[in-house]
Design an enzyme around this catalytic site. Sequence first.
Site, PDB file in Angstrom:
ATOM      1  N   SER A  40     -50.784  38.912  45.149  1.00  0.00           N
ATOM      2  CA  SER A  40     -49.511  39.558  44.820  1.00  0.00           C
ATOM      3  C   SER A  40     -48.348  38.624  45.112  1.00  0.00           C
ATOM      4  CB  SER A  40     -49.318  40.833  45.643  1.00  0.00           C
ATOM      5  OG  SER A  40     -47.990  41.287  45.478  1.00  0.00           O
ATOM      6  N   GLY A  45     -39.639  54.142  47.959  1.00  0.00           N
ATOM      7  CA  GLY A  45     -39.721  55.525  47.483  1.00  0.00           C
ATOM      8  C   GLY A  45     -39.646  55.603  45.968  1.00  0.00           C
ATOM      9  N   SER A  74     -42.149  54.578  44.204  1.00  0.00           N
ATOM     10  CA  SER A  74     -43.566  54.639  43.848  1.00  0.00           C
ATOM     11  C   SER A  74     -44.184  53.311  43.433  1.00  0.00           C
ATOM     12  CB  SER A  74     -43.799  55.655  42.731  1.00  0.00           C
ATOM     13  OG  SER A  74     -43.682  56.925  43.256  1.00  0.00           O
ATOM     14  N   SER A  75     -43.943  52.281  44.227  1.00  0.00           N
ATOM     15  CA  SER A  75     -44.600  51.011  43.913  1.00  0.00           C
ATOM     16  C   SER A  75     -46.122  51.182  44.003  1.00  0.00           C
ATOM     17  CB  SER A  75     -44.106  49.887  44.823  1.00  0.00           C
ATOM     18  OG  SER A  75     -44.180  50.271  46.169  1.00  0.00           O
ATOM     19  N   SER A  76     -46.607  52.012  44.912  1.00  0.00           N
ATOM     20  CA  SER A  76     -48.064  52.148  45.024  1.00  0.00           C
ATOM     21  C   SER A  76     -48.653  52.928  43.852  1.00  0.00           C
ATOM     22  CB  SER A  76     -48.478  52.758  46.363  1.00  0.00           C
ATOM     23  OG  SER A  76     -47.685  53.846  46.683  1.00  0.00           O
ATOM     24  N   GLU A 129     -55.730  57.790  45.647  1.00  0.00           N
ATOM     25  CA  GLU A 129     -54.795  57.785  46.785  1.00  0.00           C
ATOM     26  C   GLU A 129     -55.219  58.829  47.821  1.00  0.00           C
ATOM     27  OE1 GLU A 129     -50.900  56.725  46.015  1.00  0.00           O
ATOM     28  OE2 GLU A 129     -50.179  57.316  47.987  1.00  0.00           O
ATOM     29  N   ASP A 159     -45.990  61.409  41.122  1.00  0.00           N
ATOM     30  CA  ASP A 159     -45.688  59.981  40.928  1.00  0.00           C
ATOM     31  C   ASP A 159     -46.567  59.367  39.839  1.00  0.00           C
ATOM     32  OD1 ASP A 159     -44.154  60.542  43.080  1.00  0.00           O
ATOM     33  OD2 ASP A 159     -45.323  59.383  44.515  1.00  0.00           O
ATOM     34  N   GLY A 177     -41.841  49.945  49.296  1.00  0.00           N
ATOM     35  CA  GLY A 177     -41.567  50.977  50.294  1.00  0.00           C
ATOM     36  C   GLY A 177     -40.252  51.680  50.069  1.00  0.00           C
TER      37      GLY A 177
HETATM   38  C1  GLA Z   1     -44.259  61.432  47.328  1.00  0.00           C
HETATM   39  C2  GLA Z   1     -45.585  61.954  46.784  1.00  0.00           C
HETATM   40  C3  GLA Z   1     -45.363  62.931  45.634  1.00  0.00           C
HETATM   41  C4  GLA Z   1     -44.342  64.002  46.007  1.00  0.00           C
HETATM   42  C5  GLA Z   1     -43.098  63.395  46.642  1.00  0.00           C
HETATM   43  C6  GLA Z   1     -42.151  64.435  47.184  1.00  0.00           C
HETATM   44  O1  GLA Z   1     -43.618  60.651  46.372  1.00  0.00           O
HETATM   45  O2  GLA Z   1     -46.407  60.905  46.344  1.00  0.00           O
HETATM   46  O3  GLA Z   1     -46.597  63.494  45.237  1.00  0.00           O
HETATM   47  O4  GLA Z   1     -44.933  64.957  46.857  1.00  0.00           O
HETATM   48  O5  GLA Z   1     -43.422  62.507  47.703  1.00  0.00           O
HETATM   49  O6  GLA Z   1     -41.616  65.205  46.156  1.00  0.00           O
END
Ligand code: GLA
Length: 388
Positions: free
Chosen positions: A67, A126, A128-130, A162, A174, A124
């Site tokens: 990476s 928030g 949703s990189s993962s 996950e 996500d 990290g």
């Molecule tokens: C994270 C989780 C999601 C969702 C949000 C909160 O991103 O991966 O599934 O629960 O938190 O809304």
Amino acid sequence: MKEIVLRKFSEIFGDTDGVKVFFAPGRVNLIGEHTDYNGGHVFPCALTIGTYCAARKRTDRRLRFYSMNFEQAGVLESSLDELVPSQAAGWTNYPKGVIWAFEEKGMKLPCGLDILLNGNIPNGSGLSSSASVEVLTGAILRELFGFAVTNQELALIGQYSENRFNKVNCGIMDQFAIAMGKKDHAIFLDTADLSYEYAPIALDGAKIVIACSNKKRGLGDSKYNERRSECETALAELRKVVDINSLGELDRETFEKYQSAIQSEVRRKRARHAVCENQRTLRAVEALKKGDIAEFGKLMNASHVSLRDDYEVTGVELDTLVEEAWKIDGVIGSRMTGAGFGGCTVSIVRDEAIDGFIEKVGAAYLKKIGYAADFYVVEIGDGPVTLA
Ligand code: GLA
């Protein structure tokens, strides 16, 4: 970006024979937070920022990962005979988890892979990189091995990996937002049955601005799983007095009527958030359909208050970003987005107010928190694609 990953691939893995390049987006949720594991609605969208990848099949069963976001980790090696999570595997637990999930579902890989990633989603944050890496891995396996899976299945496999491989009890939002992304549209998803519709986001004279608190978080070490189990207990308590399958089935009035069945004040607050946030999401999408963006913004603000006071997942960093944003003329709405406890806020800001917003919120944040926030004016993009 395509050239960058190809060049690096060649440098790390020798040449680029047989390599394909892929992209999967990140996501931001506009409203409907912590509702996706409560059978409620969410309203996220995919972004034009995300994760790029160069990948190719190998002739043996080895897996080699690199990476550009974690260069210090170097090449991380594994094999198809070693699909177990480990701390040493670091970020590769995400692609390995997806490979494991494909195999669990009967889609066995005939050979290993060389995979090189480069993402432009802040790690990290928030955004949703993962989940982006999970959906990306699924898209790579589909393309390189010809597995017959739809984008919606890629989302479900990503979530499964996950939950089961990485032991994070996340909902479906996500992975669904990423796998099903559509340019200039948000996805109005009912997590109770995965029915969804696309809603055009035409913000006349305004844009989506993301403020990243730079307070790092990972779902695994957050209180995410704790919130989830608080909601599950509250649901079990409510089910003694009302016939429901999820908190998302309740409206506010019905909740008020039965809430005394929940034995702790903390769990009552958690459940109240889940119920009211779902109702707010329904109202927000209605407002948007009518072109009432001001009402949409007010509901975003109310969402933040509920996440702060009832769900208690904000913290001083996110609260500062949002409360400073609310002070600025031209901010239509602002709230934390994602799991919380750090990560990002999402704001809808009038074009002419964006520079001032970044300057003022940024300065107030630095003064109060002691380090800087980062700001991104983002665009809504499509789901995963093969670039070459
Ligand atoms: C994270 C989780 C999601 C969702 C949000 C909160 O991103 O991966 O599934 O629960 O938190 O809304």
